[in-house]
Design a protein around this motif. Structure first.
Motif, PDB file in Angstrom:
ATOM      1  N   MET A   1       0.808  11.807   3.392  1.00 33.48           N
ATOM      2  CA  MET A   1       1.202  10.538   2.734  1.00 33.48           C
ATOM      3  C   MET A   1       1.637   9.683   3.939  1.00 33.48           C
ATOM      4  N   THR A   2       1.422   8.424   3.821  1.00 36.62           N
ATOM      5  CA  THR A   2       1.666   7.226   4.729  1.00 36.62           C
ATOM      6  C   THR A   2       3.119   7.266   4.746  1.00 36.62           C
ATOM      7  N   ALA A   3       3.552   7.265   5.773  1.00 31.82           N
ATOM      8  CA  ALA A   3       5.039   7.173   6.069  1.00 31.82           C
ATOM      9  C   ALA A   3       5.331   5.870   5.782  1.00 31.82           C
ATOM     10  N   ALA A   4       4.774   4.589   5.728  1.00 35.01           N
ATOM     11  CA  ALA A   4       5.180   3.251   5.135  1.00 35.01           C
ATOM     12  C   ALA A   4       5.533   3.083   3.834  1.00 35.01           C
ATOM     13  N   TYR A   5       4.734   4.180   2.989  1.00 36.13           N
ATOM     14  CA  TYR A   5       5.019   3.907   1.461  1.00 36.13           C
ATOM     15  C   TYR A   5       6.284   4.343   1.170  1.00 36.13           C
ATOM     16  N   GLN A   6       7.385   3.393   0.314  1.00 34.96           N
ATOM     17  CA  GLN A   6       8.437   3.643  -0.041  1.00 34.96           C
ATOM     18  C   GLN A   6       8.419   3.837  -1.651  1.00 34.96           C
ATOM     19  N   TRP A   7       8.940   4.724  -1.968  1.00 45.11           N
ATOM     20  CA  TRP A   7       8.951   5.159  -3.614  1.00 45.11           C
ATOM     21  C   TRP A   7       9.392   4.031  -4.397  1.00 45.11           C
ATOM     22  N   LEU A   8       8.964   3.357  -5.545  1.00 43.79           N
ATOM     23  CA  LEU A   8       9.340   2.182  -6.354  1.00 43.79           C
ATOM     24  C   LEU A   8      10.602   2.696  -7.014  1.00 43.79           C
ATOM     25  N   GLU A   9      11.621   1.450  -6.839  1.00 40.04           N
ATOM     26  CA  GLU A   9      12.873   1.568  -7.315  1.00 40.04           C
ATOM     27  C   GLU A   9      12.888   0.273  -8.162  1.00 40.04           C
ATOM     28  N   ALA A  10      13.441   0.412  -9.678  1.00 37.40           N
ATOM     29  CA  ALA A  10      13.206  -0.891 -10.204  1.00 37.40           C
ATOM     30  C   ALA A  10      14.190  -1.926  -9.428  1.00 37.40           C
ATOM     31  N   LYS A  11      15.271  -1.654  -9.185  1.00 42.90           N
ATOM     32  CA  LYS A  11      16.282  -2.360  -8.545  1.00 42.90           C
ATOM     33  C   LYS A  11      15.501  -3.393  -7.529  1.00 42.90           C
ATOM     34  N   ASP A  12      14.642  -2.952  -6.808  1.00 41.16           N
ATOM     35  CA  ASP A  12      13.726  -3.507  -5.775  1.00 41.16           C
ATOM     36  C   ASP A  12      12.625  -4.338  -6.273  1.00 41.16           C
ATOM     37  N   SER A 118      -2.340 -14.898  -3.506  1.00 42.64           N
ATOM     38  CA  SER A 118      -1.124 -14.739  -3.542  1.00 42.64           C
ATOM     39  C   SER A 118      -0.783 -13.459  -3.215  1.00 42.64           C
ATOM     40  N   ALA A 119      -1.264 -12.408  -3.319  1.00 46.39           N
ATOM     41  CA  ALA A 119      -1.370 -11.288  -2.384  1.00 46.39           C
ATOM     42  C   ALA A 119      -1.170 -11.501  -0.813  1.00 46.39           C
ATOM     43  N   TYR A 120      -2.233 -12.193  -0.336  1.00 42.21           N
ATOM     44  CA  TYR A 120      -2.317 -12.496   1.052  1.00 42.21           C
ATOM     45  C   TYR A 120      -1.087 -13.155   1.548  1.00 42.21           C
ATOM     46  N   HIS A 121      -0.504 -14.415   0.621  1.00 48.17           N
ATOM     47  CA  HIS A 121       0.533 -14.951   1.439  1.00 48.17           C
ATOM     48  C   HIS A 121       1.956 -14.092   0.997  1.00 48.17           C
ATOM     49  N   LEU A 122       1.992 -13.432  -0.009  1.00 49.83           N
ATOM     50  CA  LEU A 122       3.136 -12.614  -0.215  1.00 49.83           C
ATOM     51  C   LEU A 122       3.602 -11.502   0.953  1.00 49.83           C
ATOM     52  N   ILE A 123       2.210 -10.837   1.361  1.00 49.91           N
ATOM     53  CA  ILE A 123       2.324  -9.939   2.302  1.00 49.91           C
ATOM     54  C   ILE A 123       2.612 -10.633   3.720  1.00 49.91           C
ATOM     55  N   TYR A 127       6.742  -9.482   1.955  1.00 48.61           N
ATOM     56  CA  TYR A 127       6.951  -8.519   0.720  1.00 48.61           C
ATOM     57  C   TYR A 127       5.925  -7.730   0.677  1.00 48.61           C
ATOM     58  N   ASP A 128       6.373  -6.455   0.206  1.00 47.05           N
ATOM     59  CA  ASP A 128       5.461  -5.117  -0.346  1.00 47.05           C
ATOM     60  C   ASP A 128       4.960  -5.350  -1.406  1.00 47.05           C
ATOM     61  N   VAL A 129       3.845  -5.396  -1.665  1.00 48.70           N
ATOM     62  CA  VAL A 129       2.759  -5.898  -2.723  1.00 48.70           C
ATOM     63  C   VAL A 129       2.094  -4.462  -3.512  1.00 48.70           C
ATOM     64  N   THR A 130       2.439  -4.125  -4.659  1.00 47.54           N
ATOM     65  CA  THR A 130       1.648  -3.179  -5.498  1.00 47.54           C
ATOM     66  C   THR A 130       0.940  -3.931  -6.296  1.00 47.54           C
ATOM     67  N   LEU A 131      -0.573  -3.482  -6.255  1.00 45.35           N
ATOM     68  CA  LEU A 131      -1.386  -4.009  -7.263  1.00 45.35           C
ATOM     69  C   LEU A 131      -1.546  -3.150  -8.451  1.00 45.35           C
ATOM     70  N   LEU A 154      -5.489  -5.801   3.083  1.00 47.02           N
ATOM     71  CA  LEU A 154      -4.392  -6.561   3.734  1.00 47.02           C
ATOM     72  C   LEU A 154      -3.016  -5.776   3.866  1.00 47.02           C
ATOM     73  N   GLY A 155      -2.847  -4.504   3.046  1.00 48.42           N
ATOM     74  CA  GLY A 155      -1.811  -3.778   3.080  1.00 48.42           C
ATOM     75  C   GLY A 155      -1.415  -3.531   1.739  1.00 48.42           C
ATOM     76  N   ALA A 156      -1.609  -4.335   0.458  1.00 50.88           N
ATOM     77  CA  ALA A 156      -1.275  -3.892  -0.841  1.00 50.88           C
ATOM     78  C   ALA A 156      -1.474  -2.472  -1.223  1.00 50.88           C
ATOM     79  N   THR A 157      -0.472  -1.986  -1.965  1.00 49.11           N
ATOM     80  CA  THR A 157      -0.762  -0.461  -2.401  1.00 49.11           C
ATOM     81  C   THR A 157      -1.296  -0.752  -3.974  1.00 49.11           C
ATOM     82  N   PRO A 158      -2.397   0.105  -4.052  1.00 57.36           N
ATOM     83  CA  PRO A 158      -2.783  -0.056  -5.339  1.00 57.36           C
ATOM     84  C   PRO A 158      -2.341   1.284  -6.277  1.00 57.36           C
ATOM     85  N   SER A 159      -2.200   0.846  -7.485  1.00 54.96           N
ATOM     86  CA  SER A 159      -1.312   1.599  -8.666  1.00 54.96           C
ATOM     87  C   SER A 159      -2.130   1.124  -9.802  1.00 54.96           C
ATOM     88  N   SER A 160      -1.686   1.771 -10.926  1.00 56.93           N
ATOM     89  CA  SER A 160      -1.594   1.455 -12.347  1.00 56.93           C
ATOM     90  C   SER A 160      -0.541   1.130 -13.081  1.00 56.93           C
TER      91      SER A 160
END
Length: 185
Positions: A1-12, A118-123, A127-131, A154-160
């Motif tokens: 697992m990549t150390a940089a990934y942080q578990w998603l929390e709704a408050k964030d 948008s992802a480019y400029h957010l990153i 900002y941490d971007v989850t696709l 660019l560093g965005a995290t893929p998801s569904s």
């Protein structure tokens, strides 16, 4: 697992809906699946009290957001934009900063233009971007894939949709579990 990934929390998190409008939305690759996944994501965000930033590109020309989405958001109003990137619209930047959230759940159209920029400029802005890959599309499937690949590079995290909502839920318990799980039946 990549150390940089942080578990998603709704408050964030904040959900960003990019340009799901009019005739353009009707031209998207696998549009029925896209619309269904977008509806699930919006309903999930509402369940988790995640703020939603809803964008429209040149609404006077491209038309309003499709009713499948806009009807789920009766208490919100879209933010119009002229720049392809959401981050090029000062009202978006202000609303995002006001939310206090640093994790952007990114959805919309088109993958290779407005969503990508948008992802480019957010990153770039920190900002941490989850696709939400199954809630992002383009007219041409090749452009959809290219946009997703470039954003990931660019560093965005893929998801569904399902992966994100179950990650936010964490366990098969609590008041949100049943309504959230019902979104996938």
């Amino acid at each position: 697992m990549t150390a940089a990934y942080q578990w998603l929390e709704a408050k964030d998190c904040v959900l960003v809906l990019v340009d799901i409008q009019g005739k353009l939305a009707q031209l998207m690759h696998e549009k029925e699946r896209l619309f269904s996944q977008l509806q699930r994501m919006v309903k999930g965000a509402l369940l988790f009290d995640i703020p939603i930033l809803w964008m429209e590109q040149l609404p006077e020309k491209l038309g309003p957001t499709i009713p499948e989405i806009s009807e789920l958001l009766p208490d919100l109003r879209p933010i119009p934009k002229h720049a392809f990137s959401c981050y090029g619209e000062p009202r978006f930047v202000e609303a995002l900063q006001k939310s206090g959230r640093k994790r952007v759940l990114l959805t919309g159209i088109e993958s290779h233009v407005c969503v990508y920029q948008s992802a480019y400029h957010l990153i770039e802005a920190g900002y941490d971007v989850t696709l939400i890959n199954d809630a992002i599309s383009s007219r041409d499937p090749a452009n959809r894939e290219l946009g997703l690949q470039r954003m990931q590079a660019l560093g965005a995290t893929p998801s569904s949709v399902e992966m994100v909502l179950f990650e936010l839920q964490k366990e098969a318990a609590g008041e949100r579990f049943r309504p959230m799980a019902q979104l996938f039946k």
